[in-house]
Design a protein around this motif. Structure first.
Motif, mmCIF file in Angstrom:
data_model
loop_
_atom_site.group_PDB
_atom_site.id
_atom_site.type_symbol
_atom_site.label_atom_id
_atom_site.label_comp_id
_atom_site.label_asym_id
_atom_site.label_seq_id
_atom_site.Cartn_x
_atom_site.Cartn_y
_atom_site.Cartn_z
ATOM 1 N N ALA A 2 -7.515 3.954 -1.704
ATOM 2 C CA ALA A 2 -6.524 2.832 -2.869
ATOM 3 C C ALA A 2 -6.456 2.242 -2.187
ATOM 4 O O ALA A 2 -5.596 1.038 -2.748
ATOM 5 C CB ALA A 2 -5.509 3.852 -3.626
ATOM 6 N N THR A 3 -5.231 2.164 -0.755
ATOM 7 C CA THR A 3 -4.720 1.662 -0.219
ATOM 8 C C THR A 3 -5.798 0.393 0.247
ATOM 9 O O THR A 3 -5.141 -0.921 0.201
ATOM 10 C CB THR A 3 -3.960 1.880 0.689
ATOM 11 O OG1 THR A 3 -3.243 3.149 0.505
ATOM 12 C CG2 THR A 3 -2.998 0.854 1.569
ATOM 13 N N TYR A 5 -8.159 -0.702 -1.130
ATOM 14 C CA TYR A 5 -8.997 -1.414 -2.711
ATOM 15 C C TYR A 5 -7.416 -2.422 -3.528
ATOM 16 O O TYR A 5 -7.210 -3.746 -3.118
ATOM 17 C CB TYR A 5 -9.412 -0.880 -3.495
ATOM 18 C CG TYR A 5 -10.659 -0.003 -3.493
ATOM 19 C CD1 TYR A 5 -11.517 -0.960 -2.517
ATOM 20 C CD2 TYR A 5 -10.780 1.600 -3.471
ATOM 21 C CE1 TYR A 5 -12.418 -0.459 -2.178
ATOM 22 C CE2 TYR A 5 -11.692 1.765 -2.994
ATOM 23 C CZ TYR A 5 -12.841 1.704 -2.573
ATOM 24 O OH TYR A 5 -14.484 1.990 -2.577
ATOM 25 N N THR A 6 -6.246 -2.602 -3.304
ATOM 26 C CA THR A 6 -5.112 -2.497 -3.478
ATOM 27 C C THR A 6 -5.002 -4.091 -2.291
ATOM 28 O O THR A 6 -4.914 -5.408 -2.386
ATOM 29 C CB THR A 6 -3.571 -1.606 -3.308
ATOM 30 O OG1 THR A 6 -4.085 -0.802 -3.944
ATOM 31 C CG2 THR A 6 -2.649 -3.056 -3.432
#
Length: 122
Positions: A2-3, A5-6
């Motif tokens: 998730a990090t 993709y952020t």
């Protein structure tokens, strides 16, 4: 992930072919480990070995991704610190718009994404 993709979304960074290969390999190993749990007659030793390999590869790839995050963020900070007092810089923001940073500006103005715009209550 998730990090990752952020950061990719925020800084417009794309995966390399190597990144895609590693992520696909991790997914395939984890799928193989999962499938082996449901096949009757597979010795427990084989299941455990595939599980260990899948987990080892996963955590190794995660460590590499964290290093990439750190390097990307440090590079961005260094580039931001190199903007001189007489420099005008055009920066692409997270929504694809170009923002001009002039001497004395601290940060580009915030513009909410189109889906975040709310209507006033009636």
């Amino acid at each position: 992930l998730a990090t990752r993709y952020t950061i990719q979304d925020e800084y417009n960074v794309q995966n390399t072919k190597c990144d895609n290969c590693l992520i696909t390999t991790v997914a395939c190993l984890q799928c193989a480990a999962c499938i082996l749990h449901f096949i009757p007659g597979v010795p427990d030793g084989v299941e455990q070995i595939v599980d260990i390999i899948a987990e080892s590869v996963y955590w190794s790839v995660c460590a590499c991704m964290q290093t990439q995050h750190k390097v990307e963020l440090e590079t961005r900070e260094q580039q931001a610190g190199q903007i001189g007092t007489n420099t005008i810089v055009d920066v692409t923001d997270q929504h694809g718009g170009v923002v001009t940073i002039q001497p004395g500006d601290n940060a580009p103005p915030y513009r909410p994404p189109p889906h975040a715009v709310t209507k006033e209550p009636l």
